[in-house]
Design an enzyme around this catalytic site. Structure first.
Site, PDB file in Angstrom:
ATOM      1  N   LYS A 177       0.888  -1.084   0.076  1.00  0.00           N
ATOM      2  CA  LYS A 177       0.131   0.033  -0.066  1.00  0.00           C
ATOM      3  C   LYS A 177       0.926   1.202  -0.085  1.00  0.00           C
ATOM      4  O   LYS A 177       1.588   1.697   0.850  1.00  0.00           O
ATOM      5  CB  LYS A 177      -0.761  -0.037   1.212  1.00  0.00           C
ATOM      6  CG  LYS A 177      -2.195   0.929   1.228  1.00  0.00           C
ATOM      7  CD  LYS A 177      -2.027   2.207   1.083  1.00  0.00           C
ATOM      8  CE  LYS A 177      -1.658   2.912   2.217  1.00  0.00           C
ATOM      9  NZ  LYS A 177      -1.593   4.430   1.925  1.00  0.00           N
ATOM     10  N   GLY A 230       7.200   5.419   7.680  1.00  0.00           N
ATOM     11  CA  GLY A 230       6.199   6.412   7.846  1.00  0.00           C
ATOM     12  C   GLY A 230       6.647   7.172   9.193  1.00  0.00           C
ATOM     13  O   GLY A 230       7.495   7.201  10.158  1.00  0.00           O
ATOM     14  N   SER A 231       5.277   7.584   9.989  1.00  0.00           N
ATOM     15  CA  SER A 231       5.537   8.756  11.084  1.00  0.00           C
ATOM     16  C   SER A 231       5.540   7.921  12.182  1.00  0.00           C
ATOM     17  O   SER A 231       5.055   6.777  12.274  1.00  0.00           O
ATOM     18  CB  SER A 231       4.197   9.672  10.958  1.00  0.00           C
ATOM     19  OG  SER A 231       3.063   8.779  11.374  1.00  0.00           O
ATOM     20  N   VAL A 234       1.786   6.846  13.305  1.00  0.00           N
ATOM     21  CA  VAL A 234       1.145   5.674  12.845  1.00  0.00           C
ATOM     22  C   VAL A 234       1.821   4.297  12.833  1.00  0.00           C
ATOM     23  O   VAL A 234       1.349   3.293  13.230  1.00  0.00           O
ATOM     24  CB  VAL A 234       1.152   5.821  11.158  1.00  0.00           C
ATOM     25  CG1 VAL A 234       0.449   4.840  10.333  1.00  0.00           C
ATOM     26  CG2 VAL A 234       0.174   7.097  10.934  1.00  0.00           C
ATOM     27  N   GLY A 235       3.137   4.509  13.022  1.00  0.00           N
ATOM     28  CA  GLY A 235       4.040   3.357  13.241  1.00  0.00           C
ATOM     29  C   GLY A 235       3.870   2.530  14.698  1.00  0.00           C
ATOM     30  O   GLY A 235       3.714   1.290  14.705  1.00  0.00           O
ATOM     31  N   GLU A 252      10.221   2.003  10.291  1.00  0.00           N
ATOM     32  CA  GLU A 252      11.221   2.932   9.960  1.00  0.00           C
ATOM     33  C   GLU A 252      10.581   4.066   9.937  1.00  0.00           C
ATOM     34  O   GLU A 252       9.523   4.574   9.411  1.00  0.00           O
ATOM     35  CB  GLU A 252      11.696   2.777   8.644  1.00  0.00           C
ATOM     36  CG  GLU A 252      12.799   1.633   8.322  1.00  0.00           C
ATOM     37  CD  GLU A 252      14.081   1.612   9.235  1.00  0.00           C
ATOM     38  OE1 GLU A 252      14.159   2.748   9.497  1.00  0.00           O
ATOM     39  OE2 GLU A 252      14.612   0.780   9.132  1.00  0.00           O
ATOM     40  N   CYS A 286      13.625  11.715   5.988  1.00  0.00           N
ATOM     41  CA  CYS A 286      13.628  11.175   7.428  1.00  0.00           C
ATOM     42  C   CYS A 286      15.052  11.275   7.867  1.00  0.00           C
ATOM     43  O   CYS A 286      15.392  11.470   9.255  1.00  0.00           O
ATOM     44  CB  CYS A 286      13.509   9.452   7.555  1.00  0.00           C
ATOM     45  SG  CYS A 286      14.265   8.724   6.097  1.00  0.00           S
ATOM     46  N   GLN A 333       0.957  19.316   4.496  1.00  0.00           N
ATOM     47  CA  GLN A 333       2.573  19.593   5.058  1.00  0.00           C
ATOM     48  C   GLN A 333       2.948  21.213   5.202  1.00  0.00           C
ATOM     49  O   GLN A 333       3.626  21.565   5.934  1.00  0.00           O
ATOM     50  CB  GLN A 333       3.255  18.536   3.878  1.00  0.00           C
ATOM     51  CG  GLN A 333       4.760  18.485   4.557  1.00  0.00           C
ATOM     52  CD  GLN A 333       4.778  17.650   5.443  1.00  0.00           C
ATOM     53  OE1 GLN A 333       3.993  16.884   6.121  1.00  0.00           O
ATOM     54  NE2 GLN A 333       6.118  17.734   6.069  1.00  0.00           N
TER      55      GLN A 333
HETATM   56  P1  NDP Z   1       2.558   8.557   7.587  1.00  0.00           P
HETATM   57  O1  NDP Z   1       2.784   7.784   8.780  1.00  0.00           O
HETATM   58  O2  NDP Z   1       1.503   9.551   7.648  1.00  0.00           O
HETATM   59  O3  NDP Z   1       2.093   7.727   6.403  1.00  0.00           O
HETATM   60  C1  NDP Z   1       2.892   6.587   6.025  1.00  0.00           C
HETATM   61  C2  NDP Z   1       2.210   5.393   5.448  1.00  0.00           C
HETATM   62  O4  NDP Z   1       1.153   4.883   6.456  1.00  0.00           O
HETATM   63  C3  NDP Z   1       1.224   6.019   4.360  1.00  0.00           C
HETATM   64  O5  NDP Z   1       1.063   4.907   3.166  1.00  0.00           O
HETATM   65  C4  NDP Z   1       0.045   6.223   5.075  1.00  0.00           C
HETATM   66  O6  NDP Z   1      -1.083   6.171   4.083  1.00  0.00           O
HETATM   67  C5  NDP Z   1       0.004   4.804   5.922  1.00  0.00           C
HETATM   68  N1  NDP Z   1      -1.075   5.225   6.983  1.00  0.00           N
HETATM   69  C6  NDP Z   1      -1.570   5.965   7.635  1.00  0.00           C
HETATM   70  N2  NDP Z   1      -2.521   5.677   8.469  1.00  0.00           N
HETATM   71  C7  NDP Z   1      -2.428   4.505   8.612  1.00  0.00           C
HETATM   72  C8  NDP Z   1      -3.250   3.521   9.382  1.00  0.00           C
HETATM   73  N3  NDP Z   1      -4.106   3.987  10.439  1.00  0.00           N
HETATM   74  N4  NDP Z   1      -3.048   2.073   8.992  1.00  0.00           N
HETATM   75  C9  NDP Z   1      -2.143   1.863   8.150  1.00  0.00           C
HETATM   76  N5  NDP Z   1      -1.406   2.733   7.339  1.00  0.00           N
HETATM   77  C10 NDP Z   1      -1.726   3.787   7.698  1.00  0.00           C
HETATM   78  O7  NDP Z   1       3.943   9.039   7.175  1.00  0.00           O
HETATM   79  P2  NDP Z   1       4.126   9.970   5.767  1.00  0.00           P
HETATM   80  O8  NDP Z   1       3.725   9.279   4.631  1.00  0.00           O
HETATM   81  O9  NDP Z   1       3.604  11.418   6.091  1.00  0.00           O
HETATM   82  O10 NDP Z   1       5.738  10.170   5.661  1.00  0.00           O
HETATM   83  C11 NDP Z   1       6.479  10.927   6.504  1.00  0.00           C
HETATM   84  C12 NDP Z   1       6.939  10.327   7.748  1.00  0.00           C
HETATM   85  O11 NDP Z   1       7.542   9.200   7.404  1.00  0.00           O
HETATM   86  C13 NDP Z   1       7.882  10.950   8.409  1.00  0.00           C
HETATM   87  O12 NDP Z   1       7.620  10.978   9.916  1.00  0.00           O
HETATM   88  C14 NDP Z   1       9.223  10.789   8.307  1.00  0.00           C
HETATM   89  O13 NDP Z   1      10.321  10.827   9.325  1.00  0.00           O
HETATM   90  C15 NDP Z   1       9.041   9.106   7.953  1.00  0.00           C
HETATM   91  N6  NDP Z   1       9.954   8.279   7.029  1.00  0.00           N
HETATM   92  C16 NDP Z   1      10.974   7.665   7.851  1.00  0.00           C
HETATM   93  C17 NDP Z   1      12.002   7.026   7.280  1.00  0.00           C
HETATM   94  C18 NDP Z   1      12.945   6.021   7.603  1.00  0.00           C
HETATM   95  O14 NDP Z   1      13.261   5.176   7.123  1.00  0.00           O
HETATM   96  N7  NDP Z   1      13.035   6.110   8.989  1.00  0.00           N
HETATM   97  C19 NDP Z   1      12.061   7.318   5.530  1.00  0.00           C
HETATM   98  C20 NDP Z   1      11.089   8.153   5.234  1.00  0.00           C
HETATM   99  C21 NDP Z   1      10.229   8.633   5.911  1.00  0.00           C
HETATM  100  P3  NDP Z   1      -1.680   7.639   3.612  1.00  0.00           P
HETATM  101  O15 NDP Z   1      -0.589   7.931   2.355  1.00  0.00           O
HETATM  102  O16 NDP Z   1      -2.728   7.372   2.961  1.00  0.00           O
HETATM  103  O17 NDP Z   1      -1.533   8.578   4.545  1.00  0.00           O
END
Ligand code: NDP
Length: 498
Positions: A177, A230-231, A234-235, A252, A286, A333
């Protein structure tokens, strides 16, 4: 205007519309008049179908010898290389980063396809001597099943490749996804894999929103492994939901990466590194440098240089070759970054450069903000502690290396950290004492290569590492095998002890 992609879900090798009957749009963040794509807005039924397809494809894929699986990845690397320009253009259009940076995303996927592809001929296990005679023993890696992947928008091809390609070479099948703001690049990656010979159902793509398309994947009982980037917010949810079913979950998450400058550093080098790491990808990495921790004696001259460079940066549409910094990814954002700039002001930090949205002219239809620098930042301020994910640099002045390391470590996150110095003792201390998964010496906080482990400590992750030799660990299960050819019962720990 360029072509609008109309993409259904990819399930079992076929493009199928979502069962919800709904779609969603993605528009270019540099110019909202440019409709990049229309995608399936998926729900639980679509996820169920994708997982069923991945489960059905698993037995045959698992049996295909790993070197053969690897060959498909190697062929995909060649296709990615041949299409680099087109895919970079797609990537810039969907998430905004300048073309030269988008090319880097594709190159990461090419590198990962080569690295993971060649792993098909290694995937080393362990053999050891036995403590008993006429007995042989070894350990080998085995695939696990269907892997669920949820990715963000900021490195839409690189991150998808880091997850997908190691999982595939190990013999797993995949449901992914992608981030709703950048789904095209995942299709481009998978297009190459399919043309390279990937059988139907081995990779399935389900697009849509996190709570409605991502969460059913997290909760699906036939998905034993989850790989999430991701964030932190959500993580944490993904981790909790996964734990209920005792799933393997790799996270991550966010960062608040420090770059430390000692007073003996080469300031020309620092200047180049900070501008690249703080404002590259519009700060939406990130690993972006968001805190500059600088020894007081050189702070003044360094700040002057950085302010001049930030003001001169060419901000604009990433599709224009001269652009150095693109837009933010979306309106949310943009609002978040502007709010943090207000927070910085109200906390008493000094706004030295930028601080405003760019409007009018070429900026009128996009989400542009000025590269922003705050000085006089104290470690307890929110702009020094919370992830902003935008082009906002907080500069903190310190007296010593000890103070710099203490401040660097005093945040929730621990992804990447950097030190600029000519003092080898300081460099080695930093390597050992900085709480981060990645440390750079005389280089900025961004620039990881795919053949070393990638990931962070503390709230950045949960101990897994993507890429590097560690990339197989999430996607394979160790099995230890003992072969006794003595023809008699030999009891370990009993028969060999006098
Ligand atoms: P989000 O956590 O908002 O989204 C990440 C993914 O999770 C998206 O596909 C999102 O879908 C999905 N998601 C959102 N809610 C849910 C849920 N309830 N259940 C399952 N999946 C869900 O992060 P962003 O996309 O805004 O990315 C930015 C973040 O990612 C920053 O915090 C950044 O630091 C981190 N990041 C970390 C990295 C690392 O390697 N440590 C690398 C790159 C980014 P949708 O797109 O529809 O919201």
């Amino acid at each position: 205007m360029a072509e609008t992609r109309r993409l259904h879900n990819l399930i079992g090798g076929k493009f199928v519309p979502s069962t919800t009957g709904r779609t969603f749009e993605r528009r270019n963040p540099a110019d909202q008049r440019d409709l990049v794509g229309i995608f399936a807005e998926s729900g639980a039924d679509d996820v169920n179908a994708a997982v069923a397809a991945a489960k059905a494809a698993y037995p045959a894929w698992r049996k295909l010898p790993a070197p053969r699986r690897g060959e498909i990845l190697l062929r995909a690397a060649e296709l990615l290389q041949a299409r680099k320009e087109r895919y970079s253009h797609d990537l810039t259009r969907e998430m905004g980063k300048p073309l030269f940076e988008a090319g880097g995303d594709i190159v990461e996927a090419i590198g990962m396809a080569q690295y993971a592809g060649s792993e098909g001929r290694r995937m080393h296990g362990v053999t050891t001597p036995s403590e008993l005679p006429n007995k042989f023993q070894m350990s080998m890696r085995q695939p696990i099943g269907v892997v669920g992947m949820i990715t963000p928008w900021n490195f839409p091809m690189a991150i998808a490749s880091w997850k997908m390609l190691p999982a595939l070479v190990c013999g797993n099948t995949v449901v992914i996804k992608p981030g709703e703001d950048a789904s095209v690049s995942t299709y481009n990656l998978v297009e190459c894999l399919v043309e390279a010979g990937l059988p139907p159902g081995v990779v399935n793509i389900v697009t849509g929103y996190g709570p409605t398309a991502g969460q059913p994947l997290v909760e699906h009982p036939d998905v034993p492994v989850l790989s999430f980037t991701g964030s932190t917010e959500v993580g944490r949810l993904v981790y909790e939901l996964g734990a209920r079913q005792i799933k393997r979950v790799s996270l991550e998450l966010g960062g608040k990466n420090p770059l430390i400058v000692m007073d003996d550093a080469d300031l020309d080098l620092v200047e180049q590194g900070v501008v690249w790491a703080a404002f590259g990808t519009t700060g939406q990495r990130c690993t972006a440098t968001s805190r500059l921790i600088v020894q007081r004696r050189v702070a003044g001259p360094l700040i002057e240089r950085l302010v001049a460079r930030a003001r001169a940066l060419r901000v604009g549409n990433g599709l224009h070759p001269a652009t150095e910094m693109g837009p933010l990814v979306n309106g949310d954002q943009l609002r978040r970054v502007l709010e943090y700039i207000e927070v910085g002001r109200s906390e008493g930090a000094i706004l030295r450069s930028g601080g405003a949205q760019l409007k009018g002219g070429d900026y009128e239809h996009g989400f542009f903000v000025q590269p922003t620098i705050f000085t006089g930042v104290r470690p307890e301020m929110r702009i020094a502690r919370e992830e902003i994910f935008g082009p906002v640099l907080s500069i903190i002045e310190v007296e010593s290396l000890d103070e710099a390391i203490a401040i660097a470590n005093d945040v929730a996150y621990g992804l990447s950290a950097a030190l600029y110095t000519r003092d080898i003792n300081a460099a080695y201390r930093a390597m050992h004492e900085l709480e981060a998964g990645i440390v750079y010496i005389n280089a900025p906080t961004i620039g990881a290569e795919i053949h070393l482990p990638f990931g962070g400590v503390k709230a950045t992750g949960n101990g897994h590492r993507e890429a590097g030799p560690t990339m197989l660990d999430l996607f394979s299960e160790w099995k230890s095998v003992y072969v006794d050819y003595s023809g008699s019962l030999q009891r370990a720990q009993i028969d060999n002890i006098d």
